[in-house]
Design an enzyme around this catalytic site. Structure first.
Site: not given
Ligand code: NAD
Length: 401
Positions: A97
């Site tokens: 990471k």
């Molecule tokens: P992103 O940045 O696209 O979206 C994050 C979302 O969370 C946004 O809608 C944001 O407004 C919201 N958010 C931020 N702070 C918040 C709060 N305090 N309360 C509620 N909502 C809040 O990120 P993502 O890529 O969708 O990742 C989200 C999670 O999924 C993370 O834990 C990431 O590690 C995990 N993840 C992502 C992927 C991927 O392919 N993008 C893969 C596996 C895991």
């Protein structure tokens, strides 16, 4: 603290001492400070981390997080989770990471590009050798991966690129596709319930949350609530997710959408729905709210949304948890397909991406259920046990122990 409780695992599987000693430690860590002078008056500065937890099964795979909340501890935790995730999915990657401690919303796109170019400059060997295989994570996008690709010319190593720049059709939707797919498996095989009679709440409307909501709606579920950092939306009759996609495209957030009631993020977590998908942040389900969760099944789209203390409460209350290392593995499986495609030069359609995700997640889900029943352990422990066994065999194959 490791996300895996080895003492708990040892109650059902054999873990040689040498394996535990390797697996509790991180293989490599790089920390640096990134400082860029953009013009006479503007200096951007942020701490950066790259962590490899274990690479016995292949290159260190793991997204780049770009957020003011990034810490070394968080990067370590996410790198470790990636090790279990790739092993459980049976793909030839280890776990890593990286993180850039800066707020992407406070800088321009051009400034972000400059930061990313400097980030590449600082970890050139990691990226150019193929030892670290990044992807988008919170705060980074396919565009950012295209910038990094442009600096490295390593099409296989930089995953999550836009399809026109060697990326994979279906990569953007991949994690949400996997979360929705495994939710349906959980509904059918554990809750014994059809999607058409299922209500859902999704926390987070970013990459993972928005596509999770969209695909679950396509499966026939009623998505009653979603949220983002600005707050949540609730509609008992179900939200129109495609309409919300269009709204957020135009407005940048779900704030102000008037075809639903406003709720808080905390209220969303406690809604009386069948399935709750936390798809935003870590530790949102904790000992302070776990006992009040009414959902029958939690599908962890985010990494680490449930604390260990909350996990115990949920298990006690019979709430089914589909753990993050299984639920959100669609993204890393798609990265593997993109890596494979770039190495072979083949053309891959979105259907192949989805097929591979369903195949890997489906197999891991069945194995998890088998361990769950055989050893009478919760799903998270079962998924971790399978991953650790895989790692032990891989480390033996490599002559590490
Ligand atoms: P992103 O940045 O696209 O979206 C994050 C979302 O969370 C946004 O809608 C944001 O407004 C919201 N958010 C931020 N702070 C918040 C709060 N305090 N309360 C509620 N909502 C809040 O990120 P993502 O890529 O969708 O990742 C989200 C999670 O999924 C993370 O834990 C990431 O590690 C995990 N993840 C992502 C992927 C991927 O392919 N993008 C893969 C596996 C895991």
């Amino acid at each position: 603290m490791p996300s895996v409780d080895f003492e708990k695992l040892k109650r059902c599987i054999k873990i040689p001492e040498a394996a535990e000693r390797i697996l509790v430690k991180r293989e490599k860590e790089i920390s640096f400070n990134l400082t860029i002078m953009l013009d006479e008056n503007t200096v951007i500065e942020g701490d950066c981390y790259v962590v490899y937890h274990n690479t016995a099964r292949g290159p260190a795979k793991g997204g780049i997080r770009f957020s003011p909340m990034v810490t070394l501890e968080e990067t370590r935790d996410l790198a470790e989770r990636m090790v279990w995730k790739t092993a459980l999915a049976g793909i030839p990657f280890g776990g890593g990471k990286s993180g850039i401690r800066l707020d992407p919303t406070k800088i321009t796109r051009f400034q972000k590009t400059a930061v990313l170019k400097e980030f590449v400059h600082m970890i050139q060997w990691e990226l150019r050798s193929g030892a670290y295989v990044p992807a988008p994570d919170m705060g980074t996008t396919p565009f950012d991966m295209a910038v990094i690709y442009g600096e490295t010319h390593m099409p296989e190593s930089i995953t999550g690129k836009p399809p026109r720049v060697g990326g994979l059709p279906g990569r953007r939707e991949a994690t949400g596709h996997g979360v929705a797919f495994v939710s349906i498996m959980g509904l059918q095989e554990i809750l014994r319930q059809v999607p058409e009679r299922t209500t859902v709440a999704v926390q987070g409307f970013g990459n993972v949350g928005s596509y999770t909501a969209l695909f679950l709606q396509e499966y026939g579920c009623k998505v009653q609530a979603v949220s983002d950092v600005s707050g949540g939306l609730y509609n008992e009759k179900g939200l129109d997710i495609a309409d919300l996609f269009e709204y957020t495209r135009l407005n940048g957030s779900i704030a102000g959408y008037d075809k639903a009631e406003s709720i808080t993020n905390e209220e969303l977590l406690l809604l009386d729905v069948d399935v709750l998908c936390p798809c935003a942040l870590e530790n949102v389900i904790h000992e302070g709210n776990a006992a009040d969760i009414k959902a029958r099944m939690i599908v962890e789209g985010a990494n680490g949304p449930t604390t260990a203390g909350a996990d115990a409460v949920l298990n006690e209350n019979g709430v089914v948890v589909i753990p993050d290392i299984l639920a959100n593995s669609g993204g890393v499986v798609a990265s593997y397909v993109e890596w494979r495609k770039a190495k072979s030069g083949s053309i891959t359609e979105a259907s192949e991406t989805y097929h591979t995700i369903d195949d890997r997640i489906g197999l891991a889900f069945s194995q998890m259920r088998e361990y769950n029943q055989k050893f009478k352990i919760d799903n998270r422990t079962a998924a971790q046990a399978i991953a650790v066994e895989e790692l032990i065999c891989s480390m033996r194959d490599r002559g590490w122990m």
